[in-house]
Design a protein around this motif. Structure first.
Motif, PDB file in Angstrom:
ATOM      1  N   PRO A   1      -4.372   1.393  21.609  1.00 13.34           N
ATOM      2  CA  PRO A   1      -2.983   1.005  21.328  1.00 13.34           C
ATOM      3  C   PRO A   1      -2.364   0.222  22.477  1.00 13.34           C
ATOM      4  O   PRO A   1      -2.683   0.444  23.641  1.00 13.34           O
ATOM      5  CB  PRO A   1      -2.273   2.355  21.146  1.00 13.34           C
ATOM      6  N   ASP A   2      -1.477  -0.696  22.122  1.00 14.39           N
ATOM      7  CA  ASP A   2      -0.637  -1.362  23.110  1.00 14.39           C
ATOM      8  C   ASP A   2       0.776  -1.380  22.528  1.00 14.39           C
ATOM      9  O   ASP A   2       1.429  -0.352  22.547  1.00 14.39           O
ATOM     10  CB  ASP A   2      -1.175  -2.760  23.427  1.00 14.39           C
ATOM     11  N   LEU A   3       1.235  -2.486  21.972  1.00 17.21           N
ATOM     12  CA  LEU A   3       2.536  -2.462  21.310  1.00 17.21           C
ATOM     13  C   LEU A   3       2.467  -1.782  19.952  1.00 17.21           C
ATOM     14  O   LEU A   3       3.478  -1.295  19.441  1.00 17.21           O
ATOM     15  CB  LEU A   3       3.072  -3.884  21.158  1.00 17.21           C
ATOM     16  N   ALA A   4       1.308  -1.756  19.348  1.00 20.67           N
ATOM     17  CA  ALA A   4       1.111  -1.000  18.105  1.00 20.67           C
ATOM     18  C   ALA A   4       0.606   0.396  18.456  1.00 20.67           C
ATOM     19  O   ALA A   4      -0.380   0.544  19.177  1.00 20.67           O
ATOM     20  CB  ALA A   4       0.120  -1.711  17.198  1.00 20.67           C
ATOM     21  N   GLU A   5       1.285   1.403  17.957  1.00 20.51           N
ATOM     22  CA  GLU A   5       0.861   2.786  18.203  1.00 20.51           C
ATOM     23  C   GLU A   5      -0.297   3.182  17.313  1.00 20.51           C
ATOM     24  O   GLU A   5      -1.141   3.995  17.691  1.00 20.51           O
ATOM     25  CB  GLU A   5       2.035   3.743  17.966  1.00 20.51           C
ATOM     26  N   SER A   6      -0.342   2.598  16.106  1.00 18.56           N
ATOM     27  CA  SER A   6      -1.412   2.935  15.167  1.00 18.56           C
ATOM     28  C   SER A   6      -1.613   1.770  14.215  1.00 18.56           C
ATOM     29  O   SER A   6      -0.757   0.880  14.090  1.00 18.56           O
ATOM     30  CB  SER A   6      -1.071   4.207  14.379  1.00 18.56           C
ATOM     31  N   TRP A   7      -2.758   1.784  13.530  1.00 18.19           N
ATOM     32  CA  TRP A   7      -3.074   0.747  12.555  1.00 18.19           C
ATOM     33  C   TRP A   7      -4.104   1.312  11.582  1.00 18.19           C
ATOM     34  O   TRP A   7      -4.908   2.179  11.943  1.00 18.19           O
ATOM     35  CB  TRP A   7      -3.610  -0.519  13.232  1.00 18.19           C
ATOM     36  N   GLU A   8      -4.075   0.836  10.355  1.00 21.18           N
ATOM     37  CA  GLU A   8      -5.050   1.305   9.378  1.00 21.18           C
ATOM     38  C   GLU A   8      -5.285   0.234   8.324  1.00 21.18           C
ATOM     39  O   GLU A   8      -4.368  -0.536   7.985  1.00 21.18           O
ATOM     40  CB  GLU A   8      -4.607   2.614   8.721  1.00 21.18           C
ATOM     41  N   PRO A   9      -6.507   0.180   7.802  1.00 21.36           N
ATOM     42  CA  PRO A   9      -6.828  -0.792   6.746  1.00 21.36           C
ATOM     43  C   PRO A   9      -6.677  -0.152   5.375  1.00 21.36           C
ATOM     44  O   PRO A   9      -6.577   1.072   5.249  1.00 21.36           O
ATOM     45  CB  PRO A   9      -8.296  -1.105   7.029  1.00 21.36           C
ATOM     46  N   ASP A  10      -6.691  -0.991   4.363  1.00 19.04           N
ATOM     47  CA  ASP A  10      -6.837  -0.451   3.020  1.00 19.04           C
ATOM     48  C   ASP A  10      -8.320  -0.154   2.790  1.00 19.04           C
ATOM     49  O   ASP A  10      -9.146  -0.307   3.703  1.00 19.04           O
ATOM     50  CB  ASP A  10      -6.276  -1.420   1.973  1.00 19.04           C
ATOM     51  N   ALA A  11      -8.682   0.272   1.608  1.00 16.47           N
ATOM     52  CA  ALA A  11     -10.056   0.713   1.342  1.00 16.47           C
ATOM     53  C   ALA A  11     -11.076  -0.406   1.521  1.00 16.47           C
ATOM     54  O   ALA A  11     -12.234  -0.156   1.867  1.00 16.47           O
ATOM     55  CB  ALA A  11     -10.148   1.286  -0.072  1.00 16.47           C
ATOM     56  N   ARG A  12     -10.663  -1.656   1.339  1.00 12.37           N
ATOM     57  CA  ARG A  12     -11.596  -2.783   1.446  1.00 12.37           C
ATOM     58  C   ARG A  12     -11.525  -3.484   2.794  1.00 12.37           C
ATOM     59  O   ARG A  12     -12.212  -4.478   3.019  1.00 12.37           O
ATOM     60  CB  ARG A  12     -11.308  -3.796   0.333  1.00 12.37           C
ATOM     61  N   ALA A  13     -10.666  -3.013   3.700  1.00  5.68           N
ATOM     62  CA  ALA A  13     -10.447  -3.641   5.004  1.00  5.68           C
ATOM     63  C   ALA A  13      -9.929  -5.074   4.842  1.00  5.68           C
ATOM     64  O   ALA A  13     -10.226  -5.958   5.640  1.00  5.68           O
ATOM     65  CB  ALA A  13     -11.720  -3.636   5.852  1.00  5.68           C
ATOM     66  N   ARG A  14      -9.110  -5.274   3.799  1.00  4.62           N
ATOM     67  CA  ARG A  14      -8.555  -6.603   3.548  1.00  4.62           C
ATOM     68  C   ARG A  14      -7.068  -6.679   3.886  1.00  4.62           C
ATOM     69  O   ARG A  14      -6.533  -7.762   4.098  1.00  4.62           O
ATOM     70  CB  ARG A  14      -8.778  -6.997   2.088  1.00  4.62           C
TER      71      ARG A  14
ATOM     72  N   ALA B   1      11.449  -2.962  10.586  1.00  4.90           N
ATOM     73  CA  ALA B   1      11.487  -3.491  11.952  1.00  4.90           C
ATOM     74  C   ALA B   1      10.299  -3.077  12.800  1.00  4.90           C
ATOM     75  O   ALA B   1      10.047  -3.688  13.854  1.00  4.90           O
ATOM     76  CB  ALA B   1      12.779  -3.056  12.640  1.00  4.90           C
ATOM     77  N   HIS B   2       9.552  -2.075  12.366  1.00  6.18           N
ATOM     78  CA  HIS B   2       8.438  -1.594  13.183  1.00  6.18           C
ATOM     79  C   HIS B   2       7.120  -1.535  12.417  1.00  6.18           C
ATOM     80  O   HIS B   2       6.198  -0.818  12.817  1.00  6.18           O
ATOM     81  CB  HIS B   2       8.783  -0.210  13.768  1.00  6.18           C
ATOM     82  N   THR B   3       7.023  -2.304  11.323  1.00  8.99           N
ATOM     83  CA  THR B   3       5.792  -2.330  10.541  1.00  8.99           C
ATOM     84  C   THR B   3       5.394  -3.782  10.265  1.00  8.99           C
ATOM     85  O   THR B   3       6.199  -4.573   9.765  1.00  8.99           O
ATOM     86  CB  THR B   3       5.961  -1.589   9.205  1.00  8.99           C
ATOM     87  N   LEU B   4       4.149  -4.100  10.592  1.00 11.66           N
ATOM     88  CA  LEU B   4       3.584  -5.416  10.315  1.00 11.66           C
ATOM     89  C   LEU B   4       2.403  -5.234   9.377  1.00 11.66           C
ATOM     90  O   LEU B   4       1.491  -4.447   9.662  1.00 11.66           O
ATOM     91  CB  LEU B   4       3.109  -6.081  11.614  1.00 11.66           C
ATOM     92  N   VAL B   5       2.385  -5.983   8.273  1.00  9.49           N
ATOM     93  CA  VAL B   5       1.295  -5.914   7.308  1.00  9.49           C
ATOM     94  C   VAL B   5       0.603  -7.273   7.290  1.00  9.49           C
ATOM     95  O   VAL B   5       1.222  -8.293   6.980  1.00  9.49           O
ATOM     96  CB  VAL B   5       1.796  -5.551   5.899  1.00  9.49           C
ATOM     97  N   VAL B   6      -0.676  -7.275   7.639  1.00  5.87           N
ATOM     98  CA  VAL B   6      -1.460  -8.511   7.707  1.00  5.87           C
ATOM     99  C   VAL B   6      -2.485  -8.487   6.584  1.00  5.87           C
ATOM    100  O   VAL B   6      -3.371  -7.624   6.555  1.00  5.87           O
ATOM    101  CB  VAL B   6      -2.170  -8.659   9.062  1.00  5.87           C
ATOM    102  N   SER B   7      -2.367  -9.427   5.669  1.00  7.54           N
ATOM    103  CA  SER B   7      -3.348  -9.560   4.596  1.00  7.54           C
ATOM    104  C   SER B   7      -4.373 -10.612   4.988  1.00  7.54           C
ATOM    105  O   SER B   7      -4.022 -11.657   5.555  1.00  7.54           O
ATOM    106  CB  SER B   7      -2.654  -9.966   3.294  1.00  7.54           C
TER     107      SER B   7
ATOM    108  N   ALA C   1     -13.654  -5.592   8.716  1.00  7.37           N
ATOM    109  CA  ALA C   1     -13.530  -4.262   9.304  1.00  7.37           C
ATOM    110  C   ALA C   1     -13.292  -4.306  10.808  1.00  7.37           C
ATOM    111  O   ALA C   1     -12.943  -3.292  11.418  1.00  7.37           O
ATOM    112  CB  ALA C   1     -14.786  -3.444   9.002  1.00  7.37           C
ATOM    113  N   GLU C   2     -13.488  -5.480  11.428  1.00  6.12           N
ATOM    114  CA  GLU C   2     -13.296  -5.621  12.873  1.00  6.12           C
ATOM    115  C   GLU C   2     -12.004  -6.357  13.217  1.00  6.12           C
ATOM    116  O   GLU C   2     -11.792  -6.719  14.380  1.00  6.12           O
ATOM    117  CB  GLU C   2     -14.485  -6.399  13.472  1.00  6.12           C
ATOM    118  N   PHE C   3     -11.125  -6.560  12.258  1.00  2.17           N
ATOM    119  CA  PHE C   3      -9.968  -7.420  12.488  1.00  2.17           C
ATOM    120  C   PHE C   3      -9.128  -7.027  13.712  1.00  2.17           C
ATOM    121  O   PHE C   3      -8.764  -7.902  14.510  1.00  2.17           O
ATOM    122  CB  PHE C   3      -9.088  -7.490  11.242  1.00  2.17           C
ATOM    123  N   PRO C   4      -8.765  -5.755  13.916  1.00  7.14           N
ATOM    124  CA  PRO C   4      -7.942  -5.444  15.091  1.00  7.14           C
ATOM    125  C   PRO C   4      -8.571  -5.897  16.403  1.00  7.14           C
ATOM    126  O   PRO C   4      -7.853  -6.305  17.326  1.00  7.14           O
ATOM    127  CB  PRO C   4      -7.803  -3.921  15.022  1.00  7.14           C
ATOM    128  N   SER C   5      -9.893  -5.864  16.489  1.00  9.17           N
ATOM    129  CA  SER C   5     -10.536  -6.272  17.741  1.00  9.17           C
ATOM    130  C   SER C   5     -10.285  -7.740  18.055  1.00  9.17           C
ATOM    131  O   SER C   5     -10.282  -8.145  19.219  1.00  9.17           O
ATOM    132  CB  SER C   5     -12.042  -5.991  17.681  1.00  9.17           C
TER     133      SER C   5
END
Length: 527
Positions: A99-112, A169-175, A181-185
């Motif tokens: 974590p840095d500015l994001a405390e947590s993150w999660e994908p949907d079932a397909r990692a899309r 204000a504190h949620t970002l959704v990236v499609s 599956a490696e997108f956050p990296s």
């Protein structure tokens, strides 16, 4: 290139470091200094708690007059970026996404579709509160063609900007356009530091971020200064300030450290002999970052003779990486065996082709290049380049390959030589996630693909790995990609070098991963 380059006009520390005896070409001394003549290098920097306050003085290699503090397009201002900004996520010391500015993150079932939840109470240096709008703006800025961000080639095929959302204000959704599956990296890259919404026009000068330091002054290719940000979300840094100096070459930087004019030498590695001189001094010592730099001899696959895969394979089989490590690094590193993924990475595979000069001769005969003679360009930009080139020259001679080592000017090396000459020396910092590394440096069309290698099969393999949500299978696919690079690609990786960092004996709390250190904890004793 290596992330750190494009030097232009140089500015030199004015205090007169030249009065100290020059350490120029000190790598030549390594063969004539016996083990008893100087102490072994320390394995750890000086430990202990720093005092609160003080100013850390950092000497940097020269940069271009076009140097900028805009993270999206920056190519050299790493020390500023790490102090002034934060990313959504970062790479931790264990190599995993943290974590840095994001405390947590999660994908949907397909990692899309990836959902990032931001910290609350974070402020920029101008007092504005961080919101998801800033994170979304940062992504749009990176992907804007006018920005010319090196990271755009990595993210543009993935991120669907039309579906980028900020539900609160504190949620970002990236499609994404395709599952990954490696997108956050991929957001851990230094081009991905978060900037304020609407700030692109001036961010290259203002440096307004959420980091532990704020900008006081900055001159492209010249000096600068940053000061502690009292309201940093993770707490105030130990230091009051950091001053930066652009110093002409490694000899001048080392002399400045020995003279007590600077406290830390940044970015480029020390050669072994100079490191021993520094470690033996009263004022300075060495921090040793295991396998901190990845050294490469790129073959430009669009130029003969390296258009022929048999010649590329012969060049790899012809030399002994263990010999290069011994000669060029005095053992302070690990043989690379032409695999760019460092041994510390969980995805690293240990299998590789063995040194085989006779097979190299056979392949050259098959390709019509028996008795091959090629030029290998090097420079004093990094003190390890020339000894690495000479060690390769010596080792490849057994396969009948004649290497002519040519030294080019340091201040134009990454504008006149890199990605222009068929064979040259370069380096990168380690610390990249495996998908970032393979995509940025080896995928077709990437602006950092320094060998211009293009292979549809390799690109398809990366796509399969990205879309695989099973961790074990995804690691296997990245292993297959490494084999692809070793057997078909144009990059020779002789070694991973322990990065030898010169620093004052007053420095405390220096810890580094990749090319970033802990700005919150670093300080001085007796500040």
């Amino acid at each position: 290139m290596s992330d750190t380059h494009h030097p232009g006009r140089r500015s030199v520390l004015t205090a007169g470091a030249a009065s100290v005896a020059s350490l120029g070409a000190s790598w030549l001394l390594s063969g004539c200094i016996g083990a008893s003549a100087a102490p072994a290098l320390p394995t750890d920097e000086k430990q202990g708690t720093p005092d609160r306050g003080g100013t850390l003085r950092i000497a940097r290699p020269p940069a271009s007059d076009a140097e900028t503090l805009d993270p999206a397009s920056a190519l050299s201002a790493y020390e500023y970026l790490g102090a002034l900004y934060n990313r959504l996520v970062r790479i931790g010391a264990d190599g995993t996404v943290a974590p840095d500015l994001a405390e947590s993150w999660e994908p949907d079932a397909r990692a899309r579709t990836w959902t990032f939840r931001l910290r609350k109470g974070v402020t920029f240096h101008d007092g504005r509160r961080l919101t998801s709008a800033d994170a979304a703006y940062t992504l749009r800025h990176i992907l804007d063609k006018k920005t010319a961000s090196p990271q755009a080639a990595v993210l543009a095929p993935l991120v669907d900007l039309d579906r980028l959302r900020t539900p609160d204000a504190h949620t970002l959704v990236v499609s994404l356009k395709t599952p990954n599956a490696e997108f956050p990296s991929l957001l851990t890259h230094y081009n991905c530091y978060v900037i304020p919404d609407g700030s692109a026009g001036g961010i290259g000068r203002t440096g307004i971020g959420t980091g532990p330091f704020k900008l006081e002054s900055f001159a492209p290719a010249g000096p600068g200064r940053i000061t502690a940000y009292e309201d940093h979300w993770a707490g105030r840094p130990v230091l009051d300030a950091i001053s930066f100096y652009s110093v002409a070459d490694m000899s001048a930087r080392s002399n400045a450290l020995l003279a007590g004019q600077v406290d830390l030498l940044s970015q480029t590695n020390l050669d072994f002999a100079t490191a021993r001189v520094i470690a033996a001094s009263d004022r300075a010592t060495i921090a040793r970052v295991e396998n901190g730099q990845w050294y490469v001899l790129p073959m430009l696959t669009t130029e003969k003779p390296f258009t022929d895969v048999r010649v590329r394979q012969a060049m790899k089989l012809a030399y002994d990486p263990e010999h290069v490590v011994k000669v060029a690094l005095q053992g302070a590193g690990t043989a690379g065996w032409d695999n760019p993924v460092p041994p510390s990475d969980p995805a690293h595979i240990t299998t590789h082709p063995e040194h085989d000069p006779e097979q190299a001769r056979y392949l050259l005969r098959q390709a019509g290049h028996e008795g091959l003679t090629v030029d290998l360009y090097t420079s004093s930009y990094d003190p390890v380049f020339t000894p690495m080139a000479l060690a390769y020259q010596d080792s490849a001679r057994r396969a009948g390959i004649r290497i002519r080592v040519k030294t080019a000017a340091a201040d134009s090396y990454y504008t006149q030589i890199w990605m222009k000459k068929p064979l040259m020396a370069t380096y990168w910092f380690t610390g990249r996630p495996v998908d970032q590394l393979l995509t940025q440096v080896f995928r077709s069309g990437s602006s950092y693909n320094e060998t211009a290698w293009s292979d549809k099969g390799f690109d398809a393999l990366l796509d399969r790995a990205r879309q695989e949500t099973d961790d074990r299978r995804r690691r296997e696919l990245y292993g297959e990609a490494q084999t692809f690079v070793m057997e078909k690609g144009g990059a020779m990786t002789p070694m991973f070098a322990d990065r030898l960092v010169g620093l004052s004996r007053k420095v405390r709390g220096y810890t580094e991963y990749g090319f970033e250190f802990d700005y919150l904890g670093i300080g001085l004793k007796g500040a």
